[in-house]
Scaffold this active site. Structure first.
Site, PDB file in Angstrom:
ATOM      1  N   ASP A   1       0.816  -1.226   0.000  1.00 39.70           N
ATOM      2  CA  ASP A   1       0.000   0.000   0.000  1.00 39.70           C
ATOM      3  C   ASP A   1       0.850   1.277   0.000  1.00 39.70           C
ATOM      4  O   ASP A   1       0.349   2.344  -0.335  1.00 39.70           O
ATOM      5  CB  ASP A   1      -0.919   0.035   1.231  1.00 39.70           C
ATOM      6  CG  ASP A   1      -1.930  -1.095   1.220  1.00 39.70           C
ATOM      7  OD1 ASP A   1      -2.018  -1.807   0.210  1.00 39.70           O
ATOM      8  OD2 ASP A   1      -2.635  -1.266   2.235  1.00 39.70           O
TER       9      ASP A   1
ATOM     10  N   GLY B   1      -5.110  -1.268  -1.991  1.00 39.47           N
ATOM     11  CA  GLY B   1      -4.511  -0.063  -1.424  1.00 39.47           C
ATOM     12  C   GLY B   1      -5.382   0.600  -0.388  1.00 39.47           C
ATOM     13  O   GLY B   1      -4.998   1.620   0.174  1.00 39.47           O
TER      14      GLY B   1
ATOM     15  N   LEU C   1      -2.958 -11.300  -7.054  1.00 42.26           N
ATOM     16  CA  LEU C   1      -1.882 -11.352  -8.056  1.00 42.26           C
ATOM     17  C   LEU C   1      -0.900 -10.191  -7.901  1.00 42.26           C
ATOM     18  O   LEU C   1       0.304 -10.362  -8.053  1.00 42.26           O
ATOM     19  CB  LEU C   1      -2.472 -11.334  -9.471  1.00 42.26           C
ATOM     20  CG  LEU C   1      -3.412 -12.494  -9.802  1.00 42.26           C
ATOM     21  CD1 LEU C   1      -4.065 -12.273 -11.154  1.00 42.26           C
ATOM     22  CD2 LEU C   1      -2.650 -13.810  -9.785  1.00 42.26           C
TER      23      LEU C   1
HETATM   24  O1  F6P Z   1      -2.609  -4.045   3.498  1.00 40.10           O
HETATM   25  C1  F6P Z   1      -2.260  -4.694   2.347  1.00 40.10           C
HETATM   26  C2  F6P Z   1      -3.467  -5.165   1.575  1.00 40.10           C
HETATM   27  O2  F6P Z   1      -3.004  -5.906   0.494  1.00 40.10           O
HETATM   28  C3  F6P Z   1      -4.423  -4.051   1.167  1.00 40.10           C
HETATM   29  O3  F6P Z   1      -4.040  -3.405   0.003  1.00 40.10           O
HETATM   30  C4  F6P Z   1      -5.695  -4.786   1.017  1.00 40.10           C
HETATM   31  O4  F6P Z   1      -6.806  -3.957   1.182  1.00 40.10           O
HETATM   32  C5  F6P Z   1      -5.613  -5.781   2.109  1.00 40.10           C
HETATM   33  O5  F6P Z   1      -4.253  -6.026   2.364  1.00 40.10           O
HETATM   34  C6  F6P Z   1      -6.308  -7.081   1.804  1.00 40.10           C
HETATM   35  O6  F6P Z   1      -6.183  -7.893   2.906  1.00 40.10           O
HETATM   36  P1  F6P Z   1      -6.639  -9.407   2.959  1.00 40.10           P
HETATM   37  O7  F6P Z   1      -5.717 -10.207   2.109  1.00 40.10           O
HETATM   38  O8  F6P Z   1      -6.532  -9.768   4.405  1.00 40.10           O
HETATM   39  O9  F6P Z   1      -8.033  -9.439   2.426  1.00 40.10           O
END
Ligand code: F6P
Length: 421
Positions: free
Chosen positions: A143, A190, A301
C-alpha cells in the site's frame, strides 16, 4: 550480538517481504546471533509458542536466494491487534515469558501500519517493565502508506506488476471492436491510499496511451461524473479502460463496493473487506450504455507476482531487514527502519531509523497535487516518484518452466494458534 533474534511477518504479504526476512537472518548471523527464530503467524502464533529455528529452513546460499524470490509471508502472517496494556496485561506477560525462554535480544517485526502498533506497544511495555529486548520495525506494505519513509518495500514490485498488467489489458481490450464498445474496469488494492492505483499510469508510454481514467481513494467518487466521462469516451473509441482503487468512496463516505454487495467482514483493526468495486461499476456502465463491460480485480496477483518483481525493491527489502538487526544490535528500540531517497535520477536511497510512535497507525496518502484537477489521473510528479522503484528484474529460478520457491515450513500447514497453550 550475543543472544538470539526473533523475527515475525504481519499484515498483507508482498513479493518482497521474504527478502527482508532473508536480510534479517543473514545480518543476525553475521553479527553473532546464536539463533534466529521465526514466529509463525506473527505475534498471534507467538502467543501459542509457535516458532521455528530459521537455520532448519535456510540451509544454504541457494535457500536464501530462493527465499528472496518467494512471495507471501514465509513464516505466515496475522492481523492481530495487541490490546492496550491496561486492557489485558496477560497477553504481554505471555509474550515476554516466551521471549525470556528463547533468550531474545532483538525482536524484529516486518509489517505495515498495524504491525508498527505492535512494535510500539511491546517496546513501551519493555521500557516500563525494565526488560532489555530491543523491538525494531521493518517496513513492508504494497500500500506504500507508512509515514516518515519515502516508500515501503513491496510497493515497487506491486507497482511494476500493476503497470505491466495494465499495459497488457489495454492491448487486449483494443483488439476486438464490440458493437457498443467495451469498458474495462480494473480494481486495485490499497485501501485508503492511491499509491498502487496511480501506478497504472506506468502503462503510458511511446507504445501505449495508458488507461483513460484513474480513480484514487483520496478523492470522493462521483457516480454521475464518472458516467458522463465514460459516455464521452465511448463516443470517441472502441474501448475504455478505467482503473479504480478498491477503496473509492462516495462523498457520503460509503464505499462504492458497498453499493454492490453486502460483505461485512471486518478484521481486528476494523478494516472492512473491500472487493467488488470493479464489478459494481462494470455492471453499472453495461446497464447505462448497453456496452460490453469487464471487471478485473488484480487482487492477490498484484502482491504475489514475484516473477515480475522489481530488483530495486527486492534489494531494498533485504537492506531494511539488515538495517533493522543492526539498529537493535546498536541499542535502538521502539524504532522503524525508513528509506530515505536522496535523488530520483540517478536513483539513490539510504536507510535510517525513526521513532515508531510517529509511524504506527498513521497513513501516508497521495498528495492532492500529484493528482490532476479533475481527480481522474496522476501527474508527472507521481510518475517520477514511482519510476525508480520499479527498475530492474530479479530472474526467478526456473524449474520445469515454473519459478521455484522455498518450501514453506511444514508447521504452517496447521493453523492451530487460535487455541493458545
Ligand atoms: O494491506 C495490504 C493489503 O493488500 C491491502 O491493500 C488490502 O486492502 C488488504 O491487504 C487485503 O487484505 P486481505 O488479504 O486480508 O483481504
Amino acid at each position: 550480538m550475543r543472544r538470539n533474534v526473533i523475527v515475525g511477518q504481519s499484515g498483507g504479504p508482498t513479493a518482497a517481504i521474504n527478502s527482508s526476512l532473508a536480510g534479517v537472518y543473514r545480518t543476525a548471523i553475521d553479527r553473532g546471533a546464536k539463533k534466529v527464530y521465526g514466529m509463525l503467524y506473527g505475534v498471534e502464533g507467538l502467543l501459542s509458542e509457535r516458532y521455528i529455528d530459521l537455520a532448519d529452513h535456510i540451509k544454504s546460499e541457494l535457500d536464501a536466494e530462493l527465499l528472496k524470490r518467494t512471495p507471501a509471508a514465509f513464516l505466515g502472517s496475522c492481523r492481530f491487534k495487541l490490546p492496550e496494556i491496561f486492557e489485558d496485561k496477560s497477553v504481554y506477560e505471555k509474550i515476554f515469558e516466551v521471549l525470556d525462554k528463547l533468550d531474545i535480544e532483538a525482536f524484529i517485526y516486518i509489517g505495515g501500519n498495524d504491525s508498527m502498533d505492535t512494535i510500539k506497544k511491546l517496546s513501551d511495555y519493555a521500557i516500563v517493565t525494565g526488560h532489555n529486548t530491543k523491538f525494531i520495525g521493518c517496513p513492508k506494505t504494497i500500500d506504500n502508506d507508512l509515514a516518515l519513509t519515502d516508500h515501503t518495500p513491496g510497493y515497487g514490485s506491486a507497482a511494476k506488476y500493476i503497470g505491466t498488467s495494465m499495459k497488457e489489458i489495454i492491448r487486449d481490450s483494443f483488439c476486438l471492436a464490440y458493437d457498443n464498445g467495451l469498458v474495462t474496469i480494473v480494481e486495485i488494492m490499497g485501501r485508503n491510499a492511491g499509491w498502487l492505483t496511480g501506478a497504472v499510469a506506468l502503462a503510458k508510454g511511446e507504445d501505449s496511451d495508458g488507461p483513460d481514467l484513474i480513480y484514487l481513494p483520496e478523492i470522493p467518487f462521483d457516480l454521475d461524473k464518472f458516467k458522463e466521462k465514460v459516455e464521452k469516451l465511448l463516443k470517441e473509441r472502441n474501448s475504455v479502460v478505467v482503473a479504480v482503487s478498491e477503496g473509492i468512496k462516495l462523498k457520503s463516505g460509503e464505499y462504492v463496493c458497498e453499493l454492490g454487495n453486502n460483505i461485512d467482514f471486518v478484521d481486528a483493526f476494523g478494516h472492512k473487506q473491500l472487493s467488488g468495486t470493479a464489478t459494481f461499476l462494470a455492471n453499472f456502465v453495461a446497464g447505462e450504455f448497453g456496452c460490453k463491460s469487464r471487471a478485473i480485480e488484480l487482487s492477490t496477483l498484484q502482491r504475489s507476482a514475484s516473477h515480475a518483481a522489481s530488483r530495486v525493491d527486492i534489494l531494498e527489502a533485504y537492506q531494511v531487514g539488515g538495517a533493522a538487526v543492526k539498529a537493535a544490535d546498536e541499542g535502538d528500540t521502539g524504532k522503524m527502519v525508513v528509506l530515505n531517497r536522496l535523488s530520483d535520477d540517478p536513483y539513490q536511497c539510504g536507510t535510517e531509523v525513526k521513532d515508531v510512535h510517529k509511524i504506527a497507525n498513521d497513513e501516508k496518502l497521495v498528495p492532492r497535487n500529484w493528482v490532476d484537477q479533475e481527480g481522474t489521473y496522476v501527474t508527472n510528479e507521481f510518475i517520477s516518484y514511482v519510476k525508480p522503484l520499479i527498475q530492474g528484474d530479479v530472474s526467478p529460478i526456473m524449474v520445469d518452466g515454473i519459478p521455484r520457491h522455498l518450501y514453506q515450513p511444514e508447521e504452517l500447514k496447521c493453523r492451530n494458534h487460535k487455541k493458545r497453550k
